[in-house]
Design a protein around this motif. Structure first.
Motif, PDB file in Angstrom:
ATOM      1  N   THR A 137       2.487   3.211  -1.183  1.00 37.26           N
ATOM      2  CA  THR A 137       2.868   4.316  -0.299  1.00 37.26           C
ATOM      3  C   THR A 137       3.553   3.778   0.952  1.00 37.26           C
ATOM      4  O   THR A 137       4.572   4.320   1.404  1.00 37.26           O
ATOM      5  CB  THR A 137       1.623   5.148   0.083  1.00 37.26           C
ATOM      6  OG1 THR A 137       1.038   5.667  -1.123  1.00 37.26           O
ATOM      7  CG2 THR A 137       1.972   6.294   1.010  1.00 37.26           C
ATOM      8  N   ARG A 138       2.997   2.695   1.519  1.00 34.50           N
ATOM      9  CA  ARG A 138       3.600   2.090   2.707  1.00 34.50           C
ATOM     10  C   ARG A 138       5.003   1.562   2.399  1.00 34.50           C
ATOM     11  O   ARG A 138       5.952   1.776   3.142  1.00 34.50           O
ATOM     12  CB  ARG A 138       2.725   0.953   3.241  1.00 34.50           C
ATOM     13  CG  ARG A 138       3.215   0.407   4.586  1.00 34.50           C
ATOM     14  CD  ARG A 138       2.846  -1.039   4.825  1.00 34.50           C
ATOM     15  NE  ARG A 138       3.258  -1.957   3.792  1.00 34.50           N
ATOM     16  CZ  ARG A 138       4.514  -2.410   3.601  1.00 34.50           C
ATOM     17  NH1 ARG A 138       5.484  -1.983   4.355  1.00 34.50           N
ATOM     18  NH2 ARG A 138       4.786  -3.264   2.643  1.00 34.50           N
ATOM     19  N   ALA A 141       7.414   4.367   2.097  1.00 37.80           N
ATOM     20  CA  ALA A 141       7.747   4.905   3.418  1.00 37.80           C
ATOM     21  C   ALA A 141       8.757   4.014   4.135  1.00 37.80           C
ATOM     22  O   ALA A 141       9.586   4.505   4.908  1.00 37.80           O
ATOM     23  CB  ALA A 141       6.477   5.060   4.255  1.00 37.80           C
TER      24      ALA A 141
END
Length: 185
Positions: A137-138, A141
């Motif tokens: 997810t990081r 992003a």
């Protein structure tokens, strides 16, 4: 006057692991542990009422150390692919050691150990998947990867394939990484 022992629980776990790793599961008894620790047998039973409780605590500690190592890798300031490769390397060491010490017939041949141990294993694997999902997810992003299947599903895919590669090394991690790059870019 009674002797004061600092951190007796850790002392017990440390000696129990030593006995397990050096002499095997059969030699791990509460009496042998009491002697190795220099602690009264009753004190050991205060912390671990049964050998099963002791073994589960050692297994939990083993898993937690592995998850801490993975969390440290994930926290590093590096690209996602080298991180995943390092996680794979840790997983490979973890599984080989786990198989040697924890997946013995004496331990997993007993239904009580098997059922309880497998339930704990599944919880720890879920935690591992969550760590990888958070990193995915990081990275998404930061626009370094694209997640098409969802972070949690992709993390499960990665971890299950890594476990398979370790257990059946017909496929190399480097080849798997090429597939990952196709999937995530």
């Amino acid at each position: 006057m009674a002797r004061i022992i600092e951190n007796p629980k850790q002392l017990i776990l440390s000696h129990a692991k030593e006995i397990l790793y050096q002499q095997g599961y059969q030699k791990l008894s509460m009496r042998a542990l009491s002697k190795a620790c220099g602690i009264a047998l009753g004190t050991i039973y205060n912390y671990y009422p049964t050998k099963k409780d002791l073994v589960f605590e050692m297994m939990t500690d083993y898993w937690q150390r592995f998850l801490d190592a993975v969390a440290e890798i994930i926290a590093a300031d590096a690209d996602i692919y080298p991180k995943l490769h390092r996680v794979f390397n840790e997983l490979e060491i973890f599984i080989r050691n786990f198989r040697q010490y924890w997946l013995t017939p004496e331990l997993y041949g007993d239904q009580a150990y098997s059922d309880g141990g497998l339930q704990k294993d599944h919880r720890f694997i879920d935690q591992l998947i969550d760590l990888i999902a958070a990193e995915l997810t990081r990275a998404a992003a930061d626009n370094t990867i694209q997640i098409r299947l969802g972070a949690h599903e992709t993390a499960k895919f990665i971890i299950m394939n890594c476990i398979t590669i370790v257990q059946m090394p017909l496929f190399r991690y480097q080849s798997f990484e090429l597939f990952l790059k196709q999937l995530l870019e």
